[in-house]
Design a protein around this motif. Structure first.
Motif, mmCIF file in Angstrom:
data_model
loop_
_atom_site.group_PDB
_atom_site.id
_atom_site.type_symbol
_atom_site.label_atom_id
_atom_site.label_comp_id
_atom_site.label_asym_id
_atom_site.label_seq_id
_atom_site.Cartn_x
_atom_site.Cartn_y
_atom_site.Cartn_z
ATOM 1 N N SER A 143 0.820 -1.211 0.108
ATOM 2 C CA SER A 143 -0.042 0.030 -0.001
ATOM 3 C C SER A 143 0.733 1.163 -0.117
ATOM 4 O O SER A 143 0.488 2.118 -0.651
ATOM 5 C CB SER A 143 -1.001 -0.044 1.250
ATOM 6 O OG SER A 143 -0.195 0.174 2.374
ATOM 7 N N LEU A 145 2.000 1.828 -3.516
ATOM 8 C CA LEU A 145 0.961 2.370 -4.202
ATOM 9 C C LEU A 145 0.508 3.901 -4.093
ATOM 10 O O LEU A 145 0.436 4.586 -4.791
ATOM 11 C CB LEU A 145 -0.274 1.486 -4.034
ATOM 12 C CG LEU A 145 -0.288 0.048 -4.552
ATOM 13 C CD1 LEU A 145 -1.599 -0.617 -4.175
ATOM 14 C CD2 LEU A 145 -0.393 0.164 -6.181
ATOM 15 N N LYS A 146 0.832 4.223 -2.688
ATOM 16 C CA LYS A 146 0.533 5.515 -2.419
ATOM 17 C C LYS A 146 1.616 6.631 -2.835
ATOM 18 O O LYS A 146 1.196 7.345 -3.455
ATOM 19 C CB LYS A 146 0.373 5.703 -0.796
ATOM 20 C CG LYS A 146 -0.678 5.199 -0.376
ATOM 21 C CD LYS A 146 -0.705 5.546 1.267
ATOM 22 C CE LYS A 146 -1.965 4.752 2.006
ATOM 23 N NZ LYS A 146 -2.165 4.750 3.554
ATOM 24 N N LYS A 178 0.672 6.899 -6.786
ATOM 25 C CA LYS A 178 -0.229 7.915 -7.015
ATOM 26 C C LYS A 178 -0.084 9.092 -6.742
ATOM 27 O O LYS A 178 -0.408 10.018 -7.598
ATOM 28 C CB LYS A 178 -1.665 7.443 -5.819
ATOM 29 C CG LYS A 178 -2.199 6.140 -6.170
ATOM 30 C CD LYS A 178 -3.298 5.960 -5.389
ATOM 31 C CE LYS A 178 -4.022 4.801 -5.721
ATOM 32 N NZ LYS A 178 -5.227 4.213 -4.741
ATOM 33 N N ALA A 179 0.689 9.433 -5.688
ATOM 34 C CA ALA A 179 1.242 10.998 -5.246
ATOM 35 C C ALA A 179 2.231 11.327 -6.650
ATOM 36 O O ALA A 179 1.884 12.401 -7.067
ATOM 37 C CB ALA A 179 2.030 10.698 -4.203
ATOM 38 N N HIS A 193 2.008 10.255 -9.659
ATOM 39 C CA HIS A 193 1.050 10.356 -10.883
ATOM 40 C C HIS A 193 0.351 11.585 -10.808
ATOM 41 O O HIS A 193 0.409 12.541 -11.678
ATOM 42 C CB HIS A 193 0.022 9.228 -10.849
ATOM 43 C CG HIS A 193 -1.009 9.462 -11.819
ATOM 44 N ND1 HIS A 193 -0.540 9.152 -13.221
ATOM 45 C CD2 HIS A 193 -2.316 9.524 -11.900
ATOM 46 C CE1 HIS A 193 -1.628 9.368 -13.861
ATOM 47 N NE2 HIS A 193 -2.683 9.568 -13.146
ATOM 48 N N PHE A 194 -0.126 12.096 -9.445
ATOM 49 C CA PHE A 194 -0.965 13.361 -9.529
ATOM 50 C C PHE A 194 -0.015 14.542 -9.613
ATOM 51 O O PHE A 194 -0.605 15.636 -9.833
ATOM 52 C CB PHE A 194 -1.740 13.316 -8.167
ATOM 53 C CG PHE A 194 -2.914 12.223 -8.336
ATOM 54 C CD1 PHE A 194 -4.063 12.687 -9.137
ATOM 55 C CD2 PHE A 194 -3.280 11.249 -7.274
ATOM 56 C CE1 PHE A 194 -5.341 11.673 -9.271
ATOM 57 C CE2 PHE A 194 -4.322 10.405 -7.285
ATOM 58 C CZ PHE A 194 -5.209 10.580 -8.225
#
Length: 233
Positions: A177, A180-181, A184-185, A187-188
């Protein structure tokens, strides 16, 4: 025997002021080099009686084995008896003498010494083998008990195993996790996502401005119609 050893009789002669004879000097030289002596068949018995008492067990056995042309037991038998007594103690000598007298037999002490030494060595070997076998059996018994103990797994150990497995899986999921976090960070925070967000934000603000201007136009049209109706009246 150390070099320079002087026989007791030679010491007595020197103490009395007598000069050692050539024979005495030869005997003393033989004693000093006794470890090198082999066949003594040519020597007289009275010389051997002065030389051989200075032998060790190995040296005396070597001399007798090398002297095949002559039986030295009349000279060496009493020496072997001393070796026997020194090795196996005086009580053993008494037991042997009593048995030979009882059965009316006679053996030379070299034979008795060798037989006793062999008997002792065999007894020691048997004892060592028994101890080794006993230790081997004890080790096998302990190993068998250990295997049986490990085969019977108690319930508590199962719970510990389950908890341990759960802990490992939870640690793996936590790590997954967090990865993944982080993805994602990233990516954003990328430039493309920022541009998309800006475009969406502009698109949202534009309908709001249109919705605000429409009532104003409606209000303007209403006031114009009102004024027109008043003028016609």
């Amino acid at each position: 025997m150390r070099s320079g050893y002087i026989h007791f009789s030679d010491k007595q002669r020197i103490g009395n002021g007598e000069v050692p004879s050539l024979v005495d000097l030869c005997v003393q030289t033989a004693i000093d080099n006794i470890r090198y002596i082999g066949n003594v068949a040519p020597l007289d018995s009275h010389l051997l009686e002065r030389i051989l008492p200075h032998c060790t067990v190995e040296q005396l056995m070597h001399i007798e084995n090398a002297t095949v042309e002559r039986d030295l037991s009349p000279i060496t038998d009493k020496l072997w008896k001393k070796f026997y007594e020194a090795k196996f103690f005086a009580e053993s000598v008494k037991v042997v003498e009593a048995r030979m007298k009882k059965y009316n037999v006679t053996f030379n002490w070299r034979q008795l010494y060798q037989a006793k030494l062999k008997e002792v060595n065999e007894a020691v070997n048997v004892t060592v083998e028994r101890l080794a076998q006993r230790l081997k059996n004890e080790s096998a018994r302990k190993q068998s008990r250990q295997i049986q103990f490990c085969a019977k797994v108690p319930p508590s150990s199962k719970r510990r195993t389950f908890c341990g497995a759960f802990g490992e899986s939870s640690a793996y999921s936590n790590a997954k996790s967090s990865i993944l976090k982080k993805a994602k960070a990233e990516h954003f925070n990328s430039a493309e996502m920022k541009n998309r967000a800006a475009i969406r934000k502009g698109a949202v603000q534009q309908p709001r401005s249109n919705s605000i201007s429409r009532p104003q136009i409606a209000r303007g049209m209403g006031s114009t119609s009102n004024s027109y109706s008043k003028g016609t009246k």
